[in-house]
Design a protein around this motif. Structure first.
Motif, PDB file in Angstrom:
ATOM      1  N   GLN A  10       0.952  -1.271   0.018  1.00 50.35           N
ATOM      2  CA  GLN A  10      -0.141  -0.037   0.037  1.00 50.35           C
ATOM      3  C   GLN A  10       1.003   1.192   0.055  1.00 50.35           C
ATOM      4  O   GLN A  10       1.264   1.738   1.098  1.00 50.35           O
ATOM      5  CB  GLN A  10      -0.870   0.109   1.272  1.00 50.35           C
ATOM      6  N   PRO A  11       1.298   1.732  -1.041  1.00 52.10           N
ATOM      7  CA  PRO A  11       2.112   2.804  -1.149  1.00 52.10           C
ATOM      8  C   PRO A  11       1.968   4.128  -0.530  1.00 52.10           C
ATOM      9  O   PRO A  11       2.797   5.037  -0.241  1.00 52.10           O
ATOM     10  CB  PRO A  11       2.420   2.973  -2.804  1.00 52.10           C
ATOM     11  N   VAL A  12       0.516   4.411  -0.414  1.00 54.58           N
ATOM     12  CA  VAL A  12       0.062   5.484   0.257  1.00 54.58           C
ATOM     13  C   VAL A  12      -0.203   5.356   1.518  1.00 54.58           C
ATOM     14  O   VAL A  12      -1.209   4.627   1.734  1.00 54.58           O
ATOM     15  CB  VAL A  12      -1.059   6.077  -0.532  1.00 54.58           C
ATOM     16  N   ALA A  13       0.274   6.216   2.436  1.00 56.42           N
ATOM     17  CA  ALA A  13       0.115   5.814   3.941  1.00 56.42           C
ATOM     18  C   ALA A  13       0.427   7.309   4.720  1.00 56.42           C
ATOM     19  O   ALA A  13       1.206   8.167   4.018  1.00 56.42           O
ATOM     20  CB  ALA A  13       0.950   4.634   4.528  1.00 56.42           C
ATOM     21  N   THR A  14       0.212   7.284   5.954  1.00 54.39           N
ATOM     22  CA  THR A  14       0.585   8.537   6.841  1.00 54.39           C
ATOM     23  C   THR A  14       2.152   8.317   7.191  1.00 54.39           C
ATOM     24  O   THR A  14       3.028   7.663   6.933  1.00 54.39           O
ATOM     25  CB  THR A  14      -0.216   8.543   8.132  1.00 54.39           C
ATOM     26  N   PHE A  15       2.308   9.726   7.426  1.00 60.91           N
ATOM     27  CA  PHE A  15       3.716  10.229   7.886  1.00 60.91           C
ATOM     28  C   PHE A  15       4.093   8.956   8.975  1.00 60.91           C
ATOM     29  O   PHE A  15       5.221   8.576   9.104  1.00 60.91           O
ATOM     30  CB  PHE A  15       3.981  11.370   8.199  1.00 60.91           C
ATOM     31  N   GLN A  16       3.108   9.131   9.722  1.00 57.42           N
ATOM     32  CA  GLN A  16       3.526   8.114  11.013  1.00 57.42           C
ATOM     33  C   GLN A  16       3.603   6.781  10.758  1.00 57.42           C
ATOM     34  O   GLN A  16       4.484   6.189  11.216  1.00 57.42           O
ATOM     35  CB  GLN A  16       2.026   8.314  12.000  1.00 57.42           C
ATOM     36  N   GLU A  17       2.947   6.330   9.691  1.00 57.27           N
ATOM     37  CA  GLU A  17       2.916   4.808   9.195  1.00 57.27           C
ATOM     38  C   GLU A  17       4.236   4.592   8.818  1.00 57.27           C
ATOM     39  O   GLU A  17       5.038   3.577   8.857  1.00 57.27           O
ATOM     40  CB  GLU A  17       1.946   4.636   8.265  1.00 57.27           C
ATOM     41  N   HIS A  18       4.788   5.721   7.777  1.00 56.39           N
ATOM     42  CA  HIS A  18       6.047   5.473   7.117  1.00 56.39           C
ATOM     43  C   HIS A  18       7.176   5.764   8.119  1.00 56.39           C
ATOM     44  O   HIS A  18       8.060   4.804   8.045  1.00 56.39           O
ATOM     45  CB  HIS A  18       6.182   6.372   6.143  1.00 56.39           C
ATOM     46  N   PHE A  19       6.947   6.471   9.082  1.00 57.45           N
ATOM     47  CA  PHE A  19       7.929   6.368  10.209  1.00 57.45           C
ATOM     48  C   PHE A  19       8.035   5.056  10.786  1.00 57.45           C
ATOM     49  O   PHE A  19       9.116   4.484  11.017  1.00 57.45           O
ATOM     50  CB  PHE A  19       7.463   7.452  11.134  1.00 57.45           C
ATOM     51  N   ALA A  20       6.956   4.484  11.214  1.00 60.08           N
ATOM     52  CA  ALA A  20       7.040   3.193  11.883  1.00 60.08           C
ATOM     53  C   ALA A  20       7.572   2.022  11.161  1.00 60.08           C
ATOM     54  O   ALA A  20       8.426   1.218  11.551  1.00 60.08           O
ATOM     55  CB  ALA A  20       5.463   2.935  12.381  1.00 60.08           C
ATOM     56  N   SER A  21       7.534   2.068   9.761  1.00 57.28           N
ATOM     57  CA  SER A  21       7.980   1.130   8.966  1.00 57.28           C
ATOM     58  C   SER A  21       9.158   1.335   8.301  1.00 57.28           C
ATOM     59  O   SER A  21       9.948   0.722   7.829  1.00 57.28           O
ATOM     60  CB  SER A  21       7.069   0.815   7.682  1.00 57.28           C
ATOM     61  N   GLY A  22       9.784   2.701   8.602  1.00 59.21           N
ATOM     62  CA  GLY A  22      11.025   2.814   7.901  1.00 59.21           C
ATOM     63  C   GLY A  22      10.910   3.108   6.506  1.00 59.21           C
ATOM     64  O   GLY A  22      12.249   2.665   5.994  1.00 59.21           O
ATOM     65  N   CYS A  23      10.046   3.600   5.877  1.00 58.41           N
ATOM     66  CA  CYS A  23      10.217   3.735   4.577  1.00 58.41           C
ATOM     67  C   CYS A  23      10.833   4.924   4.060  1.00 58.41           C
ATOM     68  O   CYS A  23      10.550   6.237   4.200  1.00 58.41           O
ATOM     69  CB  CYS A  23       8.648   4.221   3.945  1.00 58.41           C
ATOM     70  N   VAL A  24      12.274   4.678   3.594  1.00 57.55           N
ATOM     71  CA  VAL A  24      13.070   5.657   3.285  1.00 57.55           C
ATOM     72  C   VAL A  24      13.002   6.707   2.157  1.00 57.55           C
ATOM     73  O   VAL A  24      13.135   7.973   2.338  1.00 57.55           O
ATOM     74  CB  VAL A  24      14.552   5.034   2.934  1.00 57.55           C
ATOM     75  N   THR A  25      12.219   6.114   1.494  1.00 61.52           N
ATOM     76  CA  THR A  25      11.739   7.050   0.110  1.00 61.52           C
ATOM     77  C   THR A  25      10.652   7.895   0.563  1.00 61.52           C
ATOM     78  O   THR A  25      10.675   9.013   0.118  1.00 61.52           O
ATOM     79  CB  THR A  25      11.262   6.124  -1.176  1.00 61.52           C
ATOM     80  N   ALA A  26       9.864   7.487   1.330  1.00 60.33           N
ATOM     81  CA  ALA A  26       8.548   8.541   2.017  1.00 60.33           C
ATOM     82  C   ALA A  26       9.682   9.609   2.785  1.00 60.33           C
ATOM     83  O   ALA A  26       9.083  10.784   2.425  1.00 60.33           O
ATOM     84  CB  ALA A  26       7.538   7.811   2.683  1.00 60.33           C
ATOM     85  N   LEU A  27      10.313   9.224   3.646  1.00 57.77           N
ATOM     86  CA  LEU A  27      10.989  10.131   4.711  1.00 57.77           C
ATOM     87  C   LEU A  27      11.811  10.973   3.699  1.00 57.77           C
ATOM     88  O   LEU A  27      11.791  12.222   4.206  1.00 57.77           O
ATOM     89  CB  LEU A  27      11.528   9.295   5.731  1.00 57.77           C
ATOM     90  N   ALA A  28      12.573  10.712   2.644  1.00 53.29           N
ATOM     91  CA  ALA A  28      13.302  11.450   2.034  1.00 53.29           C
ATOM     92  C   ALA A  28      12.564  12.601   1.241  1.00 53.29           C
ATOM     93  O   ALA A  28      13.152  13.636   1.066  1.00 53.29           O
ATOM     94  CB  ALA A  28      14.328  10.806   1.108  1.00 53.29           C
TER      95      ALA A  28
END
Length: 608
Positions: free
Chosen positions: A412-430
């Motif tokens: 599920q490529p679209v998620a919240t900042f909190q969810e990407h923070f929790a999963s460590g998605c580097v592309t979302a954080l960058a």
């Protein structure tokens, strides 16, 4: 004024016949060990005077004598010279200073020192000699936060002699012992000669392994040489690298230390034992005494130095927490776990498996990976980014020319900042790099101790962030790819979020500072820095989400907060978080850091 300067000054003050030349020659000869010159200016048997002056140096084990003439007065055929003596007792012993006089009279038209033993010291009488009695205190302990020793007793083998039992074999025995111990023969011999004859003179100390190597050689010169067994706190308990090892002083370490040690003392090899060597050992109590030559009994104490007292080193280490840390990292291929008290920054435990507690846990320089998103979130939330903001997590993304790859693309490529923070998605954080200014990221990093000057008595690393100019620079920092941290610095970041204040680390509560010669001298600690309440309110649920389905939170009751991260290409994994007032950072190689954290929290709740 020195003796030479005094000589030049006095030369022009007295007409011939003057006692000045006699005073000069006697004291210069004594000071320079030209005993023939000195004896020629005394009225006693030259052989007796020479022997007495030479014996004084040997009996005191003196490195040198220095004299300063303070006055010269004449009454008829008698003159009195007053002088001050400085005697360097050697081996880092004190400087002995005393005042004395030289009585002179005319003998066949020449001034001569009226010889007696009291010329050497006013209280030294005929039939007596000098001696030096050292008294070293036992080594003190390194203690945990409850006052329990962080080392177990270890056996040392103390080799020495009783001078009165050696007789005319003194030189032979000392020669053999010097060959075994590798200590300089002349130093050992002077130690023996300067000691009271009935005292046991400690000459060398061996650990068990080294003693077994030389045991047969020592047995060959017994009973002239005695061996005393001493149980001292020298075997370190966990954390062993932090506590440090203790060994016997060797000729090599004797040269390096230059401290209050004497041949035969124990010496800290590393860790706190080395950093606080002088505090743990103190300095030797020393007495200069006079002895009766016939009986060997003490006559008088001429001077006494109590020595600097020694004492234990009190640490912040908690033994129960340390046991939990050790058991948690044991199943890993290699890893370290640093635990701190969140409300104070006190280091509670440092567990390692195939890693160094000092070089890796405290002083290691490792890429932070997306575990650094805790600090990045501080700057992003302040910049207006909400935890609920939707973001894409593609498998690849380019920011300002820098390419980022998500190792495991999300379904599920679209998620919240909190969810990407929790999963460590580097592309979302960058992708959030454009939402924050370089100086704001830098400011947040400093607020959590990155790059801040803080020091411990052992070498440590407080983190480093490069200069940030472009969006690519910011994106790499947010993803933790350009930021270097130590496990200790990451544990302090978790502690800051939990407690609401970043605290500098502390490891030792007493004494205030390590020895001046320690590898890492303590500096004034930086001030504590409060965490913005709004940031903290956002980070709590974000870090709770980071462990909802993680092994770190599945080990038992109680809420765990944290974030896990992998460092691509290096087989490194992070877990940074807390439970209760214990904040941790786990760094593993080829092992699951979150599972290590879970084992730790479980062991801490159920101590063995």
């Amino acid at each position: 004024m020195s003796l030479t300067a005094a000589s030049l000054t006095l030369t022009g003050c007295f007409a011939e016949p003057s006692a000045h030349d006699a005073v000069r020659d006697f004291l210069v000869g004594w000071q320079s060990e030209d005993y023939e010159l000195a004896a020629g200016r005394a009225d006693g048997d030259p052989a007796v005077v020479r022997q007495a002056l030479e014996a004084a140096k040997l009996d005191l084990d003196a490195a040198s004598f220095r004299f300063r003439v303070t006055s010269l007065t004449r009454e008829g055929d008698n003159t009195t010279a007053k002088f001050k003596a400085e005697v360097d007792l050697g081996e880092n012993s004190p400087l002995w200073e005393y005042e004395s006089t030289l009585p002179l009279h005319l003998v066949d038209g020449l001034w001569k020192v009226r010889w007696s033993q009291s010329v050497l010291h006013p209280q030294l009488k005929d039939g007596q000699r000098f001696a030096v009695r050292p008294d070293s205190q036992p080594r003190q302990k390194v203690l945990d936060r409850t006052g329990e020793a962080l080392q177990r007793p270890g056996r040392l083998y103390v080799v020495g002699v009783t001078p009165s039992e050696l007789g005319d074999q003194t030189s032979s025995v000392v020669k053999q012992l010097a060959a075994i111990t590798r200590f300089a023969e002349d130093r050992l011999l002077s130690r023996v000669r300067s000691s009271p004859p009935g005292d046991f003179v400690q000459l060398a100390t061996f650990g068990k392994d080294r003693y077994l190597d030389v045991q047969a050689k020592i047995a060959a010169i017994r009973p002239k040489v005695q061996v005393e067994l001493q149980d001292q706190p020298v075997d370190p308990a966990p954390p062993r690298d932090i506590v440090g090892k203790v060994g016997a002083l060797t000729p090599e370490t004797e040269v390096k230390l230059g401290g209050p040690q004497r041949a035969g003392d124990s010496v800290g090899r590393n860790g706190l034992q080395k950093a606080y060597q002088n505090h743990l050992t103190g300095s030797t109590k020393t007495q200069v005494i006079t002895l009766d030559l016939k009986t060997g009994e003490d006559v008088a104490v001429l001077k006494e130095w109590p020595g600097r007292p020694n004492g234990p080193v009190h640490t912040t280490i908690d033994t129960v927490t340390q046991t939990a840390a050790d058991s948690a990292v044991l199943p890993t291929q290699a890893g370290t776990l640093v635990a701190v008290k969140a409300s104070t920054g006190e280091i509670l435990a440092i567990g390692t498996k195939d890693m160094s507690q000092v070089k890796d846990a405290l002083g290691g320089k490792y890429p932070a990976g997306t575990a650094f998103s805790i600090v990045a979130a501080d700057a992003l939330v302040k910049a207006g980014v909400k935890p609920s903001q939707k973001l894409r997590c593609p498998s690849e993304r380019t920011v300002g020319g820098a390419k980022f790859v998500q190792a495991a693309a999300q379904t599920q490529p679209v998620a919240t900042f909190q969810e990407h923070f929790a999963s460590g998605c580097v592309t979302a954080l960058a992708s959030l790099a454009r939402r924050v200014k370089p100086e704001d990221l830098k400011r947040s990093a400093q607020a959590y101790g990155i790059g801040v000057t803080w020091q411990l008595p052992l070498k440590s690393f407080n983190g480093q962030m490069p200069d940030l100019v472009t969006d690519a620079d910011k994106a790499k920092a947010i993803a933790g790819q350009s930021v270097e941290v130590s496990p200790l610095s990451m544990a302090l970041i978790a502690a800051a979020v939990k407690s609401g204040t970043w605290h500098p680390p502390s490891l030792v509560t007493s004494p205030d500072r390590p020895d001046p010669a320690a590898e890492q001298a303590a500096a004034e600690p930086p001030a504590a820095v409060p965490v913005d309440p709004a940031v903290r309110s956002a980070l709590f649920p974000m870090m709770r989400a980071g462990v909802t389905s993680s092994p770190a939170a599945q080990a038992g009751a109680g809420q765990v907060y944290g974030v896990a991260a992998a460092v691509p290409g290096q087989q490194l994994g992070w877990f940074v978080g807390w439970q209760g007032d214990v904040a941790i950072a786990v760094l593993t190689k080829n092992s699951d850091a979150a599972s290590t954290a879970g084992r730790f929290f479980q062991a801490l709740r159920n101590p063995q």
